[in-house]
Motif scaffolding. Structure first.
Motif, mmCIF file in Angstrom:
data_model
loop_
_atom_site.group_PDB
_atom_site.id
_atom_site.type_symbol
_atom_site.label_atom_id
_atom_site.label_comp_id
_atom_site.label_asym_id
_atom_site.label_seq_id
_atom_site.Cartn_x
_atom_site.Cartn_y
_atom_site.Cartn_z
ATOM 1 N N VAL A 111 14.802 -9.455 -25.954
ATOM 2 C CA VAL A 111 15.802 -9.048 -26.959
ATOM 3 C C VAL A 111 16.592 -7.852 -26.453
ATOM 4 O O VAL A 111 17.826 -7.807 -26.577
ATOM 5 N N TRP A 112 15.904 -6.871 -25.863
ATOM 6 C CA TRP A 112 16.597 -5.686 -25.350
ATOM 7 C C TRP A 112 17.546 -6.038 -24.210
ATOM 8 O O TRP A 112 18.656 -5.496 -24.141
ATOM 9 N N VAL A 113 17.118 -6.920 -23.330
ATOM 10 C CA VAL A 113 17.974 -7.316 -22.212
ATOM 11 C C VAL A 113 19.204 -8.069 -22.715
ATOM 12 O O VAL A 113 20.327 -7.840 -22.238
ATOM 13 N N ARG A 114 19.022 -8.965 -23.652
ATOM 14 C CA ARG A 114 20.172 -9.686 -24.215
ATOM 15 C C ARG A 114 21.134 -8.730 -24.915
ATOM 16 O O ARG A 114 22.356 -8.891 -24.824
ATOM 17 N N TRP A 115 20.580 -7.746 -25.588
ATOM 18 C CA TRP A 115 21.418 -6.735 -26.252
ATOM 19 C C TRP A 115 22.252 -5.981 -25.213
ATOM 20 O O TRP A 115 23.452 -5.766 -25.408
ATOM 21 N N ALA A 116 21.616 -5.562 -24.127
ATOM 22 C CA ALA A 116 22.338 -4.836 -23.078
ATOM 23 C C ALA A 116 23.422 -5.700 -22.453
ATOM 24 O O ALA A 116 24.524 -5.222 -22.150
ATOM 25 N N LYS A 117 23.125 -6.987 -22.272
ATOM 26 C CA LYS A 117 24.130 -7.890 -21.714
ATOM 27 C C LYS A 117 25.345 -7.990 -22.625
ATOM 28 O O LYS A 117 26.494 -8.014 -22.150
ATOM 29 N N GLN A 118 25.130 -8.030 -23.923
ATOM 30 C CA GLN A 118 26.236 -8.091 -24.878
ATOM 31 C C GLN A 118 27.106 -6.842 -24.821
ATOM 32 O O GLN A 118 28.288 -6.897 -25.142
ATOM 33 N N LYS A 119 26.526 -5.728 -24.382
ATOM 34 C CA LYS A 119 27.270 -4.466 -24.255
ATOM 35 C C LYS A 119 27.858 -4.310 -22.856
ATOM 36 O O LYS A 119 28.241 -3.218 -22.456
ATOM 37 N N GLU A 120 27.948 -5.400 -22.130
ATOM 38 C CA GLU A 120 28.548 -5.412 -20.792
ATOM 39 C C GLU A 120 27.874 -4.411 -19.855
ATOM 40 O O GLU A 120 28.520 -3.637 -19.151
ATOM 41 N N VAL A 121 26.549 -4.446 -19.838
ATOM 42 C CA VAL A 121 25.775 -3.513 -19.031
ATOM 43 C C VAL A 121 26.083 -3.682 -17.547
ATOM 44 O O VAL A 121 26.289 -4.801 -17.064
ATOM 45 N N GLU A 122 26.110 -2.550 -16.816
ATOM 46 C CA GLU A 122 26.368 -2.576 -15.377
ATOM 47 C C GLU A 122 25.092 -2.409 -14.560
ATOM 48 O O GLU A 122 24.990 -2.919 -13.455
ATOM 49 N N GLU A 123 24.125 -1.661 -15.100
ATOM 50 C CA GLU A 123 22.850 -1.471 -14.403
ATOM 51 C C GLU A 123 21.692 -1.724 -15.355
ATOM 52 O O GLU A 123 21.698 -1.224 -16.479
ATOM 53 N N ILE A 124 20.698 -2.476 -14.884
ATOM 54 C CA ILE A 124 19.465 -2.696 -15.636
ATOM 55 C C ILE A 124 18.286 -2.350 -14.744
ATOM 56 O O ILE A 124 18.177 -2.854 -13.623
ATOM 57 N N HIS A 125 17.403 -1.477 -15.251
ATOM 58 C CA HIS A 125 16.187 -1.099 -14.544
ATOM 59 C C HIS A 125 15.008 -1.407 -15.460
ATOM 60 O O HIS A 125 14.852 -0.772 -16.511
ATOM 61 N N LEU A 126 14.175 -2.358 -15.076
ATOM 62 C CA LEU A 126 12.975 -2.709 -15.836
ATOM 63 C C LEU A 126 11.753 -2.319 -15.027
ATOM 64 O O LEU A 126 11.515 -2.862 -13.945
ATOM 65 N N ARG A 127 10.988 -1.365 -15.541
ATOM 66 C CA ARG A 127 9.780 -0.901 -14.865
ATOM 67 C C ARG A 127 8.631 -0.959 -15.874
ATOM 68 O O ARG A 127 8.542 -0.148 -16.794
ATOM 69 N N ILE A 128 7.746 -1.932 -15.682
ATOM 70 C CA ILE A 128 6.654 -2.174 -16.607
ATOM 71 C C ILE A 128 5.339 -2.230 -15.837
ATOM 72 O O ILE A 128 5.257 -2.837 -14.766
ATOM 73 N N LYS A 129 4.305 -1.601 -16.386
ATOM 74 C CA LYS A 129 2.975 -1.668 -15.778
ATOM 75 C C LYS A 129 2.091 -2.572 -16.616
ATOM 76 O O LYS A 129 1.888 -2.352 -17.806
ATOM 77 N N ASP A 130 1.578 -3.599 -15.996
ATOM 78 C CA ASP A 130 0.646 -4.502 -16.662
ATOM 79 C C ASP A 130 -0.164 -5.197 -15.585
ATOM 80 O O ASP A 130 0.397 -5.868 -14.718
ATOM 81 N N ASP A 131 -1.472 -5.027 -15.627
ATOM 82 C CA ASP A 131 -2.333 -5.572 -14.579
ATOM 83 C C ASP A 131 -2.728 -7.020 -14.810
ATOM 84 O O ASP A 131 -3.441 -7.606 -14.002
ATOM 85 N N TYR A 132 -2.275 -7.623 -15.913
ATOM 86 C CA TYR A 132 -2.794 -8.941 -16.259
ATOM 87 C C TYR A 132 -1.716 -9.984 -16.532
ATOM 88 O O TYR A 132 -1.866 -11.135 -16.167
ATOM 89 N N GLU A 133 -0.647 -9.589 -17.181
ATOM 90 C CA GLU A 133 0.325 -10.564 -17.644
ATOM 91 C C GLU A 133 1.604 -10.526 -16.814
ATOM 92 O O GLU A 133 2.189 -9.459 -16.623
ATOM 93 N N PRO A 134 2.087 -11.666 -16.306
ATOM 94 C CA PRO A 134 3.364 -11.689 -15.589
ATOM 95 C C PRO A 134 4.534 -11.666 -16.563
ATOM 96 O O PRO A 134 4.408 -12.103 -17.713
ATOM 97 N N TYR A 135 5.652 -11.141 -16.105
ATOM 98 C CA TYR A 135 6.861 -11.131 -16.921
ATOM 99 C C TYR A 135 7.802 -12.218 -16.417
ATOM 100 O O TYR A 135 8.138 -12.255 -15.234
ATOM 101 N N GLN A 136 8.209 -13.090 -17.307
ATOM 102 C CA GLN A 136 9.173 -14.134 -16.977
ATOM 103 C C GLN A 136 10.571 -13.573 -17.189
ATOM 104 O O GLN A 136 10.931 -13.200 -18.297
ATOM 105 N N LEU A 137 11.330 -13.467 -16.109
ATOM 106 C CA LEU A 137 12.663 -12.877 -16.193
ATOM 107 C C LEU A 137 13.521 -13.589 -17.224
ATOM 108 O O LEU A 137 13.578 -14.813 -17.271
ATOM 109 N N SER A 138 14.166 -12.790 -18.077
ATOM 110 C CA SER A 138 15.003 -13.347 -19.139
ATOM 111 C C SER A 138 16.102 -14.229 -18.558
ATOM 112 O O SER A 138 16.780 -13.860 -17.592
ATOM 113 N N GLU A 139 16.284 -15.403 -19.139
ATOM 114 C CA GLU A 139 17.277 -16.358 -18.640
ATOM 115 C C GLU A 139 18.688 -15.808 -18.689
ATOM 116 O O GLU A 139 19.541 -16.209 -17.890
ATOM 117 N N CYS A 140 18.954 -14.890 -19.619
ATOM 118 C CA CYS A 140 20.316 -14.377 -19.759
ATOM 119 C C CYS A 140 20.765 -13.605 -18.529
ATOM 120 O O CYS A 140 21.962 -13.463 -18.281
#
Length: 366
Positions: A111-140
């Motif tokens: 939801v946050w990534v889609r929101w940023a895309k709607q605001k014509e974002v130029e830079e996105i930095h996603l830094r998440i720590k999780d030792d168990y679950e993979p993150y599926q990159l948002s299709e948007c």
């Protein structure tokens, strides 16, 4: 008169007189929760944070909370109240605590990534720590015309499923920094083909299989392979590449084509005994790892004799000595020392002396 003038000057709200550009530069250096707190400093600053084009959300300010809900609620509330037009930089940095963040935040992140895309974002930095679950990159993000910089720094990320073609016409810098990255060669090919202006590509690899990098726009390429796998092959076809870094374990085969534009090359292959002492790699040996390092150097060094600056790790030099391949270095080079830790980050250091190795001489490792 001077005293009265001083009193009037002292009563002025100097913070309110600062230009927006300077205030935004200050806000860019702060996490978003500190930016919100600046509303008490000046009347003019009360609602200014709601238009700031730099949104930097970090969980470090919520480290005393028992779970992630406070940080999540803060982000959701801030995005609802934000009234700006365009986002220049959008950062989600939730690495200060251990936890199963990805499983708890997957829907929120998308939801946050889609929101940023709607605001014509130029830079996105996603830094998440999780030792168990993979993150599926948002299709948007597979199609984002405004995006110029994308940084994905996660323990585990899944880039296997690609919904259609990737199209990021303005993307100039792509970083995938993950302990475990699940994707296939198709993703790399489509990402490079769909980003015709991409100049910087930083990639950390953990999966098995060969890698093929082909791009006419790339100027800087950095590839890191922390784990030693015997079936790894690397092929690079980048005619306009200026800077190349290959870090970590060596490859079984490495092909570098179209290297005439290269000026700066770093080959920091490292020997990790744990690779061939562990149960998972019980069939590997120090000899096979050294052999692959020597073969990789034999394949790369002859094609980069023209570069202005060549940096090699100490182990590379040792391997060249033991395999009698010193003749591949008939030119000056820098020895790359082991990375040091500075302010919690690993920093690569280089010897300040330019050393030369000749076929009949042995390099100094002082």
């Amino acid at each position: 008169m001077k005293i009265q003038k001083s009193k009037r000057s002292g009563s002025r709200d100097r913070l309110s007189e600062l230009p927006d550009s300077l205030i935004f530069n200050i806000f860019e250096l702060l996490p978003m929760n500190d930016v919100v707190k600046t509303t008490i400093l000046s009347k003019r600053w009360k609602d200014l944070w709601t238009t700031v084009p730099f949104l930097n959300f970090t969980d470090s300010s919520f480290r005393y909370d028992p779970d992630i809900s406070s940080a999540r609620n803060f982000v959701n509330r801030a995005l609802i109240l934000w009234k700006g037009i365009k986002i220049l930089k959008f950062t989600i940095d939730f690495r200060s605590r251990y936890g199963h963040y990805t499983s708890l935040l997957t829907d929120d992140l998308n939801v946050w990534v889609r929101w940023a895309k709607q605001k014509e974002v130029e830079e996105i930095h996603l830094r998440i720590k999780d030792d168990y679950e993979p993150y599926q990159l948002s299709e948007c993000l597979y199609s984002c015309s405004s995006l110029k910089v994308l940084v994905l720094s996660l323990n585990e990320i899944s880039l296997w499923s690609i919904p259609g073609n990737i199209k990021c016409d303005r993307l100039k810098s792509l970083t995938i920094d993950s302990l475990y990255c699940d994707f296939n060669q198709k993703f790399i090919s489509q990402a490079l083909r769909g980003s015709p202006k991409l100049e910087v590509f930083n990639l950390t690899l953990h999966e098995r299989g060969s890698v093929f990098i082909q791009s006419s726009s790339l100027k800087k390429l950095s590839i890191r392979k922390p784990r030693y796998e015997t079936d790894k092959e690397l092929k690079i076809v980048t005619p306009n590449l200026e800077t190349l870094e290959i870090l970590g374990s060596p490859y079984r085969r490495c092909v570098l084509s179209g290297s005439s534009s290269l000026t700066d090359v770093t080959l920091r292959f490292q020997e990790h005994k744990s690779w061939y002492n562990s149960i998972e790699h019980e069939n590997l040996s120090a000899a096979s790892c050294e052999h692959d390092c020597g073969e990789t150097l034999s394949q790369i060094l002859p094609s980069i004799r023209h570069v202005e600056k060549l940096k090699l790790s100490p182990w590379c030099i040792e391997v060249l000595e033991r395999t009698n391949k010193q003749h591949l270095l008939l030119r000056p080079y820098f020895i790359v020392r082991e990375p040091l830790k500075f302010a919690g980050r690993r920093v690569s250091c280089f010897d300040d002396r330019v050393k030369r190795i000749m076929p009949s001489s042995r390099p100094s490792h002082s």
